[in-house]
Design an enzyme around this catalytic site. Structure first.
Site, PDB file in Angstrom:
ATOM      1  N   SER A  15       0.838  -1.208   0.000  1.00 18.44           N
ATOM      2  CA  SER A  15       0.000   0.000   0.000  1.00 18.44           C
ATOM      3  C   SER A  15       0.872   1.256   0.000  1.00 18.44           C
ATOM      4  O   SER A  15       2.024   1.231   0.458  1.00 18.44           O
ATOM      5  CB  SER A  15      -0.879  -0.021   1.264  1.00 18.44           C
ATOM      6  OG  SER A  15      -1.673   1.144   1.344  1.00 18.44           O
ATOM      7  N   VAL A  58       6.020  -6.951  10.978  1.00 16.29           N
ATOM      8  CA  VAL A  58       7.394  -6.455  11.137  1.00 16.29           C
ATOM      9  C   VAL A  58       7.899  -6.531  12.577  1.00 16.29           C
ATOM     10  O   VAL A  58       9.107  -6.460  12.810  1.00 16.29           O
ATOM     11  CB  VAL A  58       7.568  -4.999  10.616  1.00 16.29           C
ATOM     12  CG1 VAL A  58       7.479  -4.952   9.105  1.00 16.29           C
ATOM     13  CG2 VAL A  58       6.592  -4.044  11.268  1.00 16.29           C
ATOM     14  N   CYS A  83       8.720   0.713   5.047  1.00 18.33           N
ATOM     15  CA  CYS A  83       7.545   1.588   4.919  1.00 18.33           C
ATOM     16  C   CYS A  83       6.393   1.166   5.826  1.00 18.33           C
ATOM     17  O   CYS A  83       5.438   1.935   5.974  1.00 18.33           O
ATOM     18  CB  CYS A  83       7.036   1.605   3.484  1.00 18.33           C
ATOM     19  SG  CYS A  83       8.087   2.517   2.349  1.00 18.33           S
ATOM     20  N   SER A 146       8.920  10.715   9.489  1.00 16.43           N
ATOM     21  CA  SER A 146       7.799  11.603   9.169  1.00 16.43           C
ATOM     22  C   SER A 146       8.214  12.989   9.631  1.00 16.43           C
ATOM     23  O   SER A 146       9.063  13.120  10.536  1.00 16.43           O
ATOM     24  CB  SER A 146       6.558  11.171   9.959  1.00 16.43           C
ATOM     25  OG  SER A 146       5.599  12.213   9.981  1.00 16.43           O
ATOM     26  N   TYR A 159       3.189   8.656  17.816  1.00 14.09           N
ATOM     27  CA  TYR A 159       3.653   8.640  16.419  1.00 14.09           C
ATOM     28  C   TYR A 159       4.959   9.437  16.292  1.00 14.09           C
ATOM     29  O   TYR A 159       5.926   8.979  15.680  1.00 14.09           O
ATOM     30  CB  TYR A 159       2.556   9.219  15.520  1.00 14.09           C
ATOM     31  CG  TYR A 159       2.842   9.107  14.043  1.00 14.09           C
ATOM     32  CD1 TYR A 159       2.865   7.867  13.398  1.00 14.09           C
ATOM     33  CD2 TYR A 159       3.100  10.242  13.274  1.00 14.09           C
ATOM     34  CE1 TYR A 159       3.126   7.763  12.040  1.00 14.09           C
ATOM     35  CE2 TYR A 159       3.366  10.145  11.911  1.00 14.09           C
ATOM     36  CZ  TYR A 159       3.382   8.903  11.305  1.00 14.09           C
ATOM     37  OH  TYR A 159       3.649   8.812   9.960  1.00 14.09           O
ATOM     38  N   THR A 194      -1.814   8.924   0.231  1.00 14.36           N
ATOM     39  CA  THR A 194      -1.844   7.450   0.308  1.00 14.36           C
ATOM     40  C   THR A 194      -3.119   7.034   1.030  1.00 14.36           C
ATOM     41  O   THR A 194      -3.826   7.875   1.600  1.00 14.36           O
ATOM     42  CB  THR A 194      -0.648   6.911   1.124  1.00 14.36           C
ATOM     43  OG1 THR A 194      -0.865   7.247   2.513  1.00 14.36           O
ATOM     44  CG2 THR A 194       0.675   7.483   0.669  1.00 14.36           C
TER      45      THR A 194
HETATM   46  N1  LIG Z   1       0.984   9.131   4.101  1.00  6.29           N
HETATM   47  C1  LIG Z   1       1.606  10.104   4.737  1.00  6.29           C
HETATM   48  O1  LIG Z   1       1.208  11.281   4.694  1.00  6.29           O
HETATM   49  C2  LIG Z   1       2.849   9.813   5.532  1.00  6.29           C
HETATM   50  C3  LIG Z   1       3.581  10.890   6.025  1.00  6.29           C
HETATM   51  C4  LIG Z   1       4.743  10.653   6.760  1.00  6.29           C
HETATM   52  C5  LIG Z   1       5.145   9.361   7.010  1.00  6.29           C
HETATM   53  N2  LIG Z   1       4.408   8.325   6.534  1.00  6.29           N
HETATM   54  C6  LIG Z   1       4.896   6.978   6.841  1.00  6.29           C
HETATM   55  O2  LIG Z   1       5.102   6.279   5.632  1.00  6.29           O
HETATM   56  C7  LIG Z   1       4.921   4.890   5.859  1.00  6.29           C
HETATM   57  C8  LIG Z   1       3.957   4.354   4.812  1.00  6.29           C
HETATM   58  O3  LIG Z   1       2.710   5.014   5.004  1.00  6.29           O
HETATM   59  P1  LIG Z   1       1.535   4.968   3.926  1.00  6.29           P
HETATM   60  O4  LIG Z   1       0.942   6.317   3.913  1.00  6.29           O
HETATM   61  O5  LIG Z   1       2.049   4.344   2.673  1.00  6.29           O
HETATM   62  O6  LIG Z   1       0.519   4.010   4.712  1.00  6.29           O
HETATM   63  P2  LIG Z   1      -0.397   2.806   4.213  1.00  6.29           P
HETATM   64  O7  LIG Z   1      -1.367   2.586   5.322  1.00  6.29           O
HETATM   65  O8  LIG Z   1      -0.901   3.067   2.828  1.00  6.29           O
HETATM   66  O9  LIG Z   1       0.627   1.580   4.132  1.00  6.29           O
HETATM   67  C9  LIG Z   1       1.207   1.019   5.276  1.00  6.29           C
HETATM   68  C10 LIG Z   1       1.378  -0.468   5.046  1.00  6.29           C
HETATM   69  O10 LIG Z   1       2.011  -1.012   6.203  1.00  6.29           O
HETATM   70  C11 LIG Z   1       1.404  -2.261   6.494  1.00  6.29           C
HETATM   71  N3  LIG Z   1       1.586  -2.602   7.904  1.00  6.29           N
HETATM   72  C12 LIG Z   1       1.041  -1.990   8.983  1.00  6.29           C
HETATM   73  N4  LIG Z   1       1.417  -2.609  10.109  1.00  6.29           N
HETATM   74  C13 LIG Z   1       2.241  -3.620   9.739  1.00  6.29           C
HETATM   75  C14 LIG Z   1       2.951  -4.619  10.454  1.00  6.29           C
HETATM   76  N5  LIG Z   1       2.891  -4.710  11.793  1.00  6.29           N
HETATM   77  N6  LIG Z   1       3.695  -5.518   9.753  1.00  6.29           N
HETATM   78  C15 LIG Z   1       3.762  -5.451   8.393  1.00  6.29           C
HETATM   79  N7  LIG Z   1       3.102  -4.529   7.666  1.00  6.29           N
HETATM   80  C16 LIG Z   1       2.357  -3.624   8.328  1.00  6.29           C
HETATM   81  C17 LIG Z   1      -0.065  -2.053   6.140  1.00  6.29           C
HETATM   82  O11 LIG Z   1      -0.731  -3.307   5.949  1.00  6.29           O
HETATM   83  C18 LIG Z   1       0.020  -1.209   4.887  1.00  6.29           C
HETATM   84  O12 LIG Z   1       0.060  -2.015   3.710  1.00  6.29           O
HETATM   85  C19 LIG Z   1       4.428   4.739   7.298  1.00  6.29           C
HETATM   86  O13 LIG Z   1       5.531   4.403   8.118  1.00  6.29           O
HETATM   87  C20 LIG Z   1       3.927   6.129   7.630  1.00  6.29           C
HETATM   88  O14 LIG Z   1       4.001   6.378   9.014  1.00  6.29           O
HETATM   89  C21 LIG Z   1       3.280   8.503   5.793  1.00  6.29           C
END
Ligand SMILES: NC(=O)c1ccc[n+]([C@@H]2O[C@H](COP(=O)([O-])OP(=O)(O)OC[C@H]3O[C@@H](n4cnc5c(N)ncnc54)[C@H](O)[C@@H]3O)[C@@H](O)[C@H]2O)c1
Length: 253
Positions: A15, A58, A83, A146, A159, A194
């Site tokens: 994702s 993870v 990620c 982040s 977070y 996302t």
């Molecule tokens: N989207 C944003 O605005 C944003 C901003 C800053 C940081 N981030 C960080 O980027 C990363 C990716 O975020 P995203 O927006 O793509 O989120 P998302 O929810 O689209 O994807 C996260 C993925 O991680 C998987 N996941 C969650 N817990 C898990 C676990 N215990 N073991 C294995 N897989 C697991 C989920 O199933 C999902 O497929 C995250 O670490 C998030 O904190 C996102």
């Protein structure tokens, strides 16, 4: 480091930012292994990319060790992108002004910080034993923090702590793994488009986008993936956290 012919492990690869990264690395010639939860679309995506799906949490050392072994069996593992993560709100006090449930704080830190460390630890044990490339490179690890690591909002103590931890451990891990020819960098994204954000109403997403100085929009997952590619290919980037945020500095709420 060349992507072509390398094995790449992407956690959260089913994702959002992980998915965009898995697609970009596969398009550049890597054999991609996706780690994600069994309930995710990992199998479908791995098939689309000609890669491997290794279902794992993870935070679980045995499951991650098995996933790392599956990645290494598919192609010599050289690239790891962390990620996987969660971002639920969790305040210090609940609605009635009572202390918040500690389990919420612990869960966020466990998945985002302990999970990232677990994957780094399991994967680097394998990468460090692989044959180095010409010049001594063995691999590169990219983590995801982040902007909340630096300017966390109300509701983000867990977070922010988890992502601050990912930022803080980047340098000591880069220093430790230098002797094996493994580089370690972290990306600190701003507000990215996302599924993590898609749950918000369109008006809220638009308003978040307008807060970005330039360009005044949400970040695109492929802009994250493109930075991952640059970190992999630019052999002098190491031990650093890079903000990818259109110059946003988050307000208190
Ligand atoms: N989207 C944003 O605005 C944003 C901003 C800053 C940081 N981030 C960080 O980027 C990363 C990716 O975020 P995203 O927006 O793509 O989120 P998302 O929810 O689209 O994807 C996260 C993925 O991680 C998987 N996941 C969650 N817990 C898990 C676990 N215990 N073991 C294995 N897989 C697991 C989920 O199933 C999902 O497929 C995250 O670490 C998030 O904190 C996102």
């Amino acid at each position: 480091m060349q992507i072509q012919g390398s094995g790449a492990l992407v956690t959260g690869g089913a994702s959002g930012l992980g998915l965009a990264t898995a697609r970009r690395l596969a398009a550049a010639g890597a054999t991609v292994t996706i780690i994600d939860l069994p309930s995710s679309k990992g199998a479908e995506i791995a098939e689309e990319l000609g890669g491997v799906f290794a279902p794992a949490d993870v935070t679980n050392p045995d499951e991650v060790a098995a996933a790392v072994a599956a990645a290494q069996a598919a192609a010599p593992l050289r690239i790891v992108v962390n990620c996987a993560g969660i971002a639920p709100p969790a305040k210090v006090l609940d609605r009635d002004g009572n202390p918040a449930d500690l389990a919420g704080f612990e869960r966020i830190v466990r998945i985002n910080l302990v999970g990232t460390f677990n994957v780094i630890s399991q994967a680097s044990a394998v990468i460090s034993k692989n044959e180095p490339l010409d010049g001594g490179d063995r691999g590169v690890i990219v983590n995801t923090a982040s902007v909340a690591a630096f300017d966390g909002q109300i509701g983000q103590p867990a977070y922010s702590a988890s992502k601050g931890g990912v930022h803080a451990m980047t340098l000591p891990i880069a220093r430790e793994l230098a002797r094996y020819g493994i580089r370690v960098c972290t990306i600190a994204p701003g507000i990215m488009e996302t599924p993590m954000l898609a749950g918000l109403p369109q008006a809220a997403q638009d308003s978040l986008g307008e807060q970005v100085p330039y360009p005044a929009r949400l970040g695109r997952p492929d802009e994250y993936a493109s930075l991952v590619q640059q970190i992999v290919e630019n052999g002098y980037l190491n031990g650093e956290t890079i903000r990818l945020d259109g110059a946003i500095r988050m307000a208190p709420k």
